[in-house]
Design a protein around this motif. Sequence first.
Motif, mmCIF file in Angstrom:
data_model
loop_
_atom_site.group_PDB
_atom_site.id
_atom_site.type_symbol
_atom_site.label_atom_id
_atom_site.label_comp_id
_atom_site.label_asym_id
_atom_site.label_seq_id
_atom_site.Cartn_x
_atom_site.Cartn_y
_atom_site.Cartn_z
ATOM 1 N N VAL A 11 40.136 37.621 43.365
ATOM 2 C CA VAL A 11 41.434 38.246 43.599
ATOM 3 C C VAL A 11 41.514 38.609 45.081
ATOM 4 O O VAL A 11 40.675 39.369 45.578
ATOM 5 C CB VAL A 11 41.606 39.519 42.739
ATOM 6 C CG1 VAL A 11 42.905 40.229 43.061
ATOM 7 C CG2 VAL A 11 41.528 39.172 41.252
ATOM 8 N N SER A 62 47.194 36.682 43.888
ATOM 9 C CA SER A 62 46.293 36.013 42.945
ATOM 10 C C SER A 62 47.070 35.502 41.738
ATOM 11 O O SER A 62 48.238 35.831 41.537
ATOM 12 C CB SER A 62 45.215 36.987 42.470
ATOM 13 O OG SER A 62 45.749 37.908 41.540
ATOM 14 N N ASN A 112 49.184 42.581 43.779
ATOM 15 C CA ASN A 112 49.012 41.468 42.845
ATOM 16 C C ASN A 112 49.594 41.878 41.498
ATOM 17 O O ASN A 112 49.511 43.040 41.109
ATOM 18 C CB ASN A 112 47.523 41.137 42.654
ATOM 19 C CG ASN A 112 46.899 40.583 43.905
ATOM 20 O OD1 ASN A 112 47.345 39.579 44.443
ATOM 21 N ND2 ASN A 112 45.859 41.248 44.389
#
Length: 122
Positions: A11, A62, A112
Motif C-alpha cells: 500500500v 492502492s 487510500n
Amino acid sequence: MEIQKVGQIAVPIKNLDRAVLFYKELLGLPHLFSSNGLAFFDCNGLRLLLSVPENEEFAQSSSVIYFQVENIHASYEELLNKEITFIDEPHLIAKMGQTETWMAFFKDSEDNTHALMSEFEV
C-alpha cells in the motif's frame, strides 16, 4: 507454474508514522516490524506492506483492500468512534442464493480507499 496464494500486498503511503498509527491503532492489525522506511502488518496470514513510493510513478492510490469482519455494523460503529472517515454506511452489495455480501468503504490516513466486508447466510 501454479499460483498458490497472495502473500503480500503493498500500500503506497505518504507518511510512515501516520500510516503505522492508522493500521496498528485504529484498524488493530498486528504490526510485525518496520525497517528502512517500510512497515509490515499481518492480516490473518496475508502480509500488508506500507511504503513510501520510491518515485512518483508508483505514488498512485492502492487497490481497494476488503477487510472481512464478522459483524459489519458493529465494526463500522467501532471505527466511526475512532474517527475513521467512511464514504458510505454498510449496505447490501449482492445476494447470491442465501448469502448476502455487505460493504462499507472508508479512507485510510493516506487517502487510500478500503472497505469493510461481511458475508452471511439469510
